[in-house]
Scaffold this motif. Sequence first.
Motif, PDB file in Angstrom:
ATOM      1  N   PRO A 159      -5.595  -3.197  -8.827  1.00  0.00           N
ATOM      2  CA  PRO A 159      -5.630  -1.767  -8.554  1.00  0.00           C
ATOM      3  C   PRO A 159      -6.815  -1.336  -7.683  1.00  0.00           C
ATOM      4  O   PRO A 159      -6.980  -0.153  -7.416  1.00  0.00           O
ATOM      5  CB  PRO A 159      -5.748  -1.148  -9.949  1.00  0.00           C
ATOM      6  CG  PRO A 159      -6.503  -2.167 -10.728  1.00  0.00           C
ATOM      7  CD  PRO A 159      -6.028  -3.498 -10.194  1.00  0.00           C
ATOM      8  N   ALA A 160      -7.639  -2.274  -7.233  1.00  0.00           N
ATOM      9  CA  ALA A 160      -8.843  -1.942  -6.465  1.00  0.00           C
ATOM     10  C   ALA A 160      -8.589  -2.106  -4.971  1.00  0.00           C
ATOM     11  O   ALA A 160      -7.888  -3.011  -4.531  1.00  0.00           O
ATOM     12  CB  ALA A 160      -9.997  -2.844  -6.885  1.00  0.00           C
ATOM     13  N   LEU A 161      -9.162  -1.205  -4.198  1.00  0.00           N
ATOM     14  CA  LEU A 161      -9.119  -1.246  -2.737  1.00  0.00           C
ATOM     15  C   LEU A 161     -10.539  -1.025  -2.247  1.00  0.00           C
ATOM     16  O   LEU A 161     -11.225  -0.109  -2.713  1.00  0.00           O
ATOM     17  CB  LEU A 161      -8.194  -0.154  -2.188  1.00  0.00           C
ATOM     18  CG  LEU A 161      -8.159   0.023  -0.678  1.00  0.00           C
ATOM     19  CD1 LEU A 161      -7.519  -1.203  -0.009  1.00  0.00           C
ATOM     20  CD2 LEU A 161      -7.384   1.282  -0.305  1.00  0.00           C
ATOM     21  N   VAL A 162     -10.990  -1.866  -1.323  1.00  0.00           N
ATOM     22  CA  VAL A 162     -12.321  -1.724  -0.752  1.00  0.00           C
ATOM     23  C   VAL A 162     -12.163  -1.512   0.747  1.00  0.00           C
ATOM     24  O   VAL A 162     -11.515  -2.308   1.420  1.00  0.00           O
ATOM     25  CB  VAL A 162     -13.196  -2.974  -1.029  1.00  0.00           C
ATOM     26  CG1 VAL A 162     -14.556  -2.832  -0.367  1.00  0.00           C
ATOM     27  CG2 VAL A 162     -13.348  -3.184  -2.526  1.00  0.00           C
ATOM     28  N   LEU A 163     -12.718  -0.423   1.254  1.00  0.00           N
ATOM     29  CA  LEU A 163     -12.717  -0.112   2.684  1.00  0.00           C
ATOM     30  C   LEU A 163     -14.155  -0.201   3.179  1.00  0.00           C
ATOM     31  O   LEU A 163     -15.050   0.403   2.587  1.00  0.00           O
ATOM     32  CB  LEU A 163     -12.175   1.302   2.929  1.00  0.00           C
ATOM     33  CG  LEU A 163     -10.732   1.564   2.536  1.00  0.00           C
ATOM     34  CD1 LEU A 163     -10.395   3.039   2.713  1.00  0.00           C
ATOM     35  CD2 LEU A 163      -9.791   0.695   3.343  1.00  0.00           C
TER      36      LEU A 163
ATOM     37  N   LEU B 189       0.794  -1.225   0.000  1.00  0.00           N
ATOM     38  CA  LEU B 189       0.000   0.000   0.000  1.00  0.00           C
ATOM     39  C   LEU B 189       0.833   1.284   0.000  1.00  0.00           C
ATOM     40  O   LEU B 189       0.371   2.309  -0.506  1.00  0.00           O
ATOM     41  CB  LEU B 189      -0.935   0.019   1.212  1.00  0.00           C
ATOM     42  CG  LEU B 189      -2.000  -1.071   1.255  1.00  0.00           C
ATOM     43  CD1 LEU B 189      -2.778  -0.997   2.551  1.00  0.00           C
ATOM     44  CD2 LEU B 189      -2.929  -0.992   0.070  1.00  0.00           C
ATOM     45  N   VAL B 190       2.017   1.247   0.560  1.00  0.00           N
ATOM     46  CA  VAL B 190       2.810   2.465   0.720  1.00  0.00           C
ATOM     47  C   VAL B 190       3.147   3.080  -0.631  1.00  0.00           C
ATOM     48  O   VAL B 190       3.530   2.394  -1.571  1.00  0.00           O
ATOM     49  CB  VAL B 190       4.090   2.185   1.537  1.00  0.00           C
ATOM     50  CG1 VAL B 190       5.035   3.377   1.521  1.00  0.00           C
ATOM     51  CG2 VAL B 190       3.725   1.839   2.960  1.00  0.00           C
ATOM     52  N   GLY B 191       2.947   4.384  -0.689  1.00  0.00           N
ATOM     53  CA  GLY B 191       3.246   5.126  -1.908  1.00  0.00           C
ATOM     54  C   GLY B 191       2.105   5.138  -2.905  1.00  0.00           C
ATOM     55  O   GLY B 191       2.205   5.779  -3.940  1.00  0.00           O
ATOM     56  N   LYS B 192       1.017   4.468  -2.605  1.00  0.00           N
ATOM     57  CA  LYS B 192      -0.109   4.400  -3.535  1.00  0.00           C
ATOM     58  C   LYS B 192      -1.204   5.373  -3.126  1.00  0.00           C
ATOM     59  O   LYS B 192      -1.431   5.616  -1.949  1.00  0.00           O
ATOM     60  CB  LYS B 192      -0.668   2.979  -3.600  1.00  0.00           C
ATOM     61  CG  LYS B 192       0.321   2.011  -4.211  1.00  0.00           C
ATOM     62  CD  LYS B 192      -0.285   0.649  -4.375  1.00  0.00           C
ATOM     63  CE  LYS B 192       0.740  -0.299  -5.010  1.00  0.00           C
ATOM     64  NZ  LYS B 192       0.195  -1.637  -5.145  1.00  0.00           N
ATOM     65  N   SER B 193      -1.880   5.893  -4.127  1.00  0.00           N
ATOM     66  CA  SER B 193      -3.015   6.794  -3.925  1.00  0.00           C
ATOM     67  C   SER B 193      -4.244   6.182  -4.581  1.00  0.00           C
ATOM     68  O   SER B 193      -4.163   5.637  -5.677  1.00  0.00           O
ATOM     69  CB  SER B 193      -2.733   8.154  -4.556  1.00  0.00           C
ATOM     70  OG  SER B 193      -1.646   8.774  -3.921  1.00  0.00           O
ATOM     71  N   TYR B 194      -5.369   6.278  -3.884  1.00  0.00           N
ATOM     72  CA  TYR B 194      -6.620   5.698  -4.366  1.00  0.00           C
ATOM     73  C   TYR B 194      -7.695   6.778  -4.387  1.00  0.00           C
ATOM     74  O   TYR B 194      -7.681   7.707  -3.587  1.00  0.00           O
ATOM     75  CB  TYR B 194      -7.068   4.564  -3.443  1.00  0.00           C
ATOM     76  CG  TYR B 194      -6.131   3.383  -3.434  1.00  0.00           C
ATOM     77  CD1 TYR B 194      -6.327   2.314  -4.301  1.00  0.00           C
ATOM     78  CD2 TYR B 194      -5.045   3.335  -2.558  1.00  0.00           C
ATOM     79  CE1 TYR B 194      -5.466   1.222  -4.297  1.00  0.00           C
ATOM     80  CE2 TYR B 194      -4.184   2.252  -2.549  1.00  0.00           C
ATOM     81  CZ  TYR B 194      -4.396   1.197  -3.421  1.00  0.00           C
ATOM     82  OH  TYR B 194      -3.541   0.122  -3.413  1.00  0.00           O
ATOM     83  N   SER B 195      -8.656   6.601  -5.288  1.00  0.00           N
ATOM     84  CA  SER B 195      -9.780   7.511  -5.410  1.00  0.00           C
ATOM     85  C   SER B 195     -11.063   6.693  -5.489  1.00  0.00           C
ATOM     86  O   SER B 195     -11.106   5.674  -6.175  1.00  0.00           O
ATOM     87  CB  SER B 195      -9.611   8.361  -6.667  1.00  0.00           C
ATOM     88  OG  SER B 195     -10.567   9.384  -6.699  1.00  0.00           O
ATOM     89  N   SER B 196     -12.110   7.136  -4.792  1.00  0.00           N
ATOM     90  CA  SER B 196     -13.352   6.357  -4.742  1.00  0.00           C
ATOM     91  C   SER B 196     -14.074   6.377  -6.076  1.00  0.00           C
ATOM     92  O   SER B 196     -14.060   7.367  -6.801  1.00  0.00           O
ATOM     93  CB  SER B 196     -14.268   6.873  -3.631  1.00  0.00           C
ATOM     94  OG  SER B 196     -14.717   8.169  -3.918  1.00  0.00           O
ATOM     95  N   VAL B 197     -14.705   5.239  -6.377  1.00  0.00           N
ATOM     96  CA  VAL B 197     -15.525   5.121  -7.574  1.00  0.00           C
ATOM     97  C   VAL B 197     -16.954   4.717  -7.229  1.00  0.00           C
ATOM     98  O   VAL B 197     -17.837   4.831  -8.066  1.00  0.00           O
ATOM     99  CB  VAL B 197     -14.925   4.119  -8.592  1.00  0.00           C
ATOM    100  CG1 VAL B 197     -13.629   4.667  -9.175  1.00  0.00           C
ATOM    101  CG2 VAL B 197     -14.707   2.756  -7.980  1.00  0.00           C
ATOM    102  N   ALA B 198     -17.182   4.245  -5.989  1.00  0.00           N
ATOM    103  CA  ALA B 198     -18.527   3.852  -5.574  1.00  0.00           C
ATOM    104  C   ALA B 198     -18.605   3.800  -4.055  1.00  0.00           C
ATOM    105  O   ALA B 198     -17.608   3.530  -3.390  1.00  0.00           O
ATOM    106  CB  ALA B 198     -18.895   2.488  -6.152  1.00  0.00           C
TER     107      ALA B 198
ATOM    108  N   VAL C  74     -10.111   2.939  -6.542  1.00  0.00           N
ATOM    109  CA  VAL C  74      -9.200   2.435  -7.560  1.00  0.00           C
ATOM    110  C   VAL C  74      -7.919   3.242  -7.475  1.00  0.00           C
ATOM    111  O   VAL C  74      -7.959   4.459  -7.253  1.00  0.00           O
ATOM    112  CB  VAL C  74      -9.826   2.541  -8.975  1.00  0.00           C
ATOM    113  CG1 VAL C  74      -8.829   2.169 -10.046  1.00  0.00           C
ATOM    114  CG2 VAL C  74     -11.061   1.666  -9.068  1.00  0.00           C
ATOM    115  N   GLU C  75      -6.803   2.542  -7.630  1.00  0.00           N
ATOM    116  CA  GLU C  75      -5.521   3.227  -7.613  1.00  0.00           C
ATOM    117  C   GLU C  75      -5.541   4.321  -8.677  1.00  0.00           C
ATOM    118  O   GLU C  75      -5.958   4.090  -9.809  1.00  0.00           O
ATOM    119  CB  GLU C  75      -4.410   2.229  -7.865  1.00  0.00           C
ATOM    120  CG  GLU C  75      -3.045   2.764  -7.540  1.00  0.00           C
ATOM    121  CD  GLU C  75      -1.973   1.703  -7.622  1.00  0.00           C
ATOM    122  OE1 GLU C  75      -0.799   2.111  -7.682  1.00  0.00           O
ATOM    123  OE2 GLU C  75      -2.276   0.493  -7.634  1.00  0.00           O
ATOM    124  N   GLN C  76      -5.109   5.510  -8.311  1.00  0.00           N
ATOM    125  CA  GLN C  76      -5.212   6.645  -9.219  1.00  0.00           C
ATOM    126  C   GLN C  76      -4.448   6.443 -10.516  1.00  0.00           C
ATOM    127  O   GLN C  76      -4.865   6.918 -11.565  1.00  0.00           O
ATOM    128  CB  GLN C  76      -4.794   7.935  -8.516  1.00  0.00           C
ATOM    129  CG  GLN C  76      -5.825   8.365  -7.491  1.00  0.00           C
ATOM    130  CD  GLN C  76      -5.461   9.628  -6.757  1.00  0.00           C
ATOM    131  OE1 GLN C  76      -4.373  10.162  -6.862  1.00  0.00           O
ATOM    132  NE2 GLN C  76      -6.405  10.122  -5.966  1.00  0.00           N
TER     133      GLN C  76
END
Length: 184
Positions: free
Chosen positions: A163-167, A74-83, A177-179
């Motif tokens: 590239p997907a992350l779910v919180l 995860l370190v160094g990665k940026s994510y943006s919500s899609v849903a 999704v990873e930016q």
Amino acid sequence: MNPIDHPTPRRGPNPGIGGSARPRPIRARRAVMLLLTSVLLMSMLSAFGIAAASAAPAPAPMPRPLPQTLPGMLVGKSYSSVAVLGGVIPGGGPMTVHFERPDRISLGAGCNRHLGTATISSDQVRIHTLVSTRMACPGPRAGADQWLETFTSVPLTWRAFGPALVLSSPRQTVALVEQSALPR
């Protein structure tokens, strides 16, 4: 009346093998959230052209990385919500998450930027005290900071796949999704 032919239900906290006969809403809620997360993740991956295994007899469990692999994952990665399942981000978001270091996190939900510390385990992210910019946000975005504080006030269950992350919190699930993987 034969007790074998017509058993009498037992009363009390332990009615027999398997524990309580009462339904367990927490387990049911977790199962529903896992199912919704899986469906959301698969639809999100297909929307980005990532092939998923099909015709499987049963859905495979989501991969859970070992704790020693988390910083590199995860370190160094940026994510943006899609849903968002279970509500909306005031003003439409998006929620952004950046894992700066193994213990540092940066968040936003469309208004102010929040910085703080986080503890990441094999299936949970615990976000500790956050500090933020203090910009006033007009209109519908005015509630974005409060939404983010509420969402991150409990330990979040996380799952990553490509590239997907779910919180997920007990009430909401955010698919990100990873930016670098987002279409431009």
